[in-house]
Design a protein around this motif. Sequence first.
Motif, PDB file in Angstrom:
ATOM      1  N   ASP A 165       0.721  -1.119   0.010  1.00  0.00           N
ATOM      2  CA  ASP A 165      -0.338  -0.129  -0.023  1.00  0.00           C
ATOM      3  C   ASP A 165       0.649   1.192   0.358  1.00  0.00           C
ATOM      4  O   ASP A 165       2.030   1.337  -0.302  1.00  0.00           O
ATOM      5  CB  ASP A 165      -1.489  -0.266   1.157  1.00  0.00           C
ATOM      6  N   LYS A 166      -0.026   2.277   0.328  1.00  0.00           N
ATOM      7  CA  LYS A 166       1.176   3.758  -0.172  1.00  0.00           C
ATOM      8  C   LYS A 166       2.210   3.645   0.870  1.00  0.00           C
ATOM      9  O   LYS A 166       3.170   4.644   0.690  1.00  0.00           O
ATOM     10  CB  LYS A 166      -0.117   4.998  -0.409  1.00  0.00           C
ATOM     11  N   LEU A 205       5.139   1.756   0.232  1.00  0.00           N
ATOM     12  CA  LEU A 205       5.994   2.424  -1.103  1.00  0.00           C
ATOM     13  C   LEU A 205       6.534   3.567  -0.655  1.00  0.00           C
ATOM     14  O   LEU A 205       7.651   3.659  -1.135  1.00  0.00           O
ATOM     15  CB  LEU A 205       5.541   2.331  -1.786  1.00  0.00           C
ATOM     16  N   GLU A 234      -0.012  -8.403  -8.867  1.00  0.00           N
ATOM     17  CA  GLU A 234       0.224  -6.736  -8.495  1.00  0.00           C
ATOM     18  C   GLU A 234       1.572  -6.542  -8.198  1.00  0.00           C
ATOM     19  O   GLU A 234       1.946  -4.727  -7.676  1.00  0.00           O
ATOM     20  CB  GLU A 234      -1.037  -6.925  -7.293  1.00  0.00           C
ATOM     21  N   LYS A 267       3.561  -3.291  -9.113  1.00  0.00           N
ATOM     22  CA  LYS A 267       3.541  -1.441  -8.302  1.00  0.00           C
ATOM     23  C   LYS A 267       5.684  -1.115  -8.245  1.00  0.00           C
ATOM     24  O   LYS A 267       5.520  -0.017  -7.597  1.00  0.00           O
ATOM     25  CB  LYS A 267       2.981  -1.837  -6.977  1.00  0.00           C
ATOM     26  N   HIS A 271       6.465   0.304 -10.838  1.00  0.00           N
ATOM     27  CA  HIS A 271       5.990   1.601 -10.630  1.00  0.00           C
ATOM     28  C   HIS A 271       6.641   2.384 -10.390  1.00  0.00           C
ATOM     29  O   HIS A 271       7.199   3.849 -10.442  1.00  0.00           O
ATOM     30  CB  HIS A 271       4.337   1.864 -10.887  1.00  0.00           C
ATOM     31  N   ALA A 272       6.787   2.190  -8.504  1.00  0.00           N
ATOM     32  CA  ALA A 272       7.167   2.436  -7.572  1.00  0.00           C
ATOM     33  C   ALA A 272       8.410   3.004  -7.691  1.00  0.00           C
ATOM     34  O   ALA A 272       9.400   4.270  -7.410  1.00  0.00           O
ATOM     35  CB  ALA A 272       6.253   2.570  -6.387  1.00  0.00           C
TER      36      ALA A 272
END
Length: 462
Positions: free
Chosen positions: A290-291, A294, A326, A330, A333-334
């Motif tokens: 989750d945020k 990251l 997933e 992530k 991308h992150a």
Amino acid sequence: MLTVAIVGRPNVGKSTLFNRLTGSRSAIVHDMPGVTRDRREGNASVGDLTFRLVDTAGLEDTRDVDTTEGRMRQQTDLAIRTADVVLMLIDARAGVTPLDAHFAGLLRRQSKPVILVANKCEGRSGQPGLYEAFGLGLGDPVPVSAEHGEGMGDLYDALQPYADAATPPVDADAEPEPELTEEEAEAALIAKPISLAIVGRPNVGKSTLVNRLLGEERMLTGPEAGLTRDAIASPFEWRGKRLTLVDTAGLRKRAKIDESVEKLSAQDTLNAVRMANVVALVVEVDGVLDKQDLTIARHVVDEGRALIVVVNKWDIATSKPEILEELKLKLAHALPQVRGVPFVTVSALRNQGLDRMMETVYQIYELWNRRVPTRPLNDWLREMTERHPPPMGGLGRRLRVRYITQAKIRPPTFVAFVSRVADMPDSYARYLVNGLRDAFGLEGVPIRLLLRQGKNPYADKN
């Protein structure tokens, strides 16, 4: 080496004394009782005496394992059993309390040597409590002030007989160790025990994972979130290789941290990341990465540490292929700047996947320590600049990347000499970093590329 355990009821200054004797601020100190919950160990000294020191949670008069206090008591009891000598602290300003007397009685009935220490004896306010301590039946109390460093000479005298008994004699005829060359020093650095920090949000299973790796209930665990407050380091060996495991407090979003103790815990965790070699970010299968996860991962990368992602509680996961896909998306991308961060799936509770996790730790650690010879680096640079020449500079001349060398490891750090640093765009620097990653197998580790303006420092050497 002599092992000394510090015990006593909550808020008598055990962690302050631990920090004083270890010469660090590693134990969180706060006026609120019960801040320390796990056993914390460190190398300590008083004068020329060195020993292993264990800080413990405040003694509570309960053994109910269904409560946090009962599990804390179990950890303290284990510290007492494994110590050579016990320091029992009381707060001299508060005087001897019924709880002090109760635990003094328990310690008297054990065979373990006990040194009674009356803390907070600075000034006159501690004198009445110091005199009361004689009645505890643990011998003459040693008056100290852990906060101000007073009474350390008396503590030295009390510990010396036990230290002498535990220390082997020094060989006076032994030859001094020879000085190491730069290459030998680097090899010795790599050969040191790996510092592996276990980080993540609260209640994702970090302490359970550490306990399974250690093979003992070293860390306090339970259904309550936020049990771990200090970053606790424990020596560990896996397949003959030495490590230091560091269990840390869970990191929440900064806006949700409103207690001063939790702020100290969060800072302790960030310091543990800064000092680690490899960081294992533990996440759950429910809401993987989750945020906040990251945010933690980016912090690890920004600090230049090697990172792996550990997906815990894999035994209860549903739709496993979707979760893995997933996770890959992530991470890509992150964290594009560390393309290829490795991840493993485990179940700490069921002791599944831990060997695979440790294999991944060592693989990423080796990459983090990789050194690339200068000649292959410059052969690679020539190919990269021929394939995609640098852009034009501000003076209407094409920029030139003349030379590259690796300046250091941990993480791999390279220095490139260019004609005009100010005109070099970030996009071309990223092109070079990605090329380094692909050409020399540096997937998943941070890479530092430093640009320097000047001539090739080796051009005039023949």
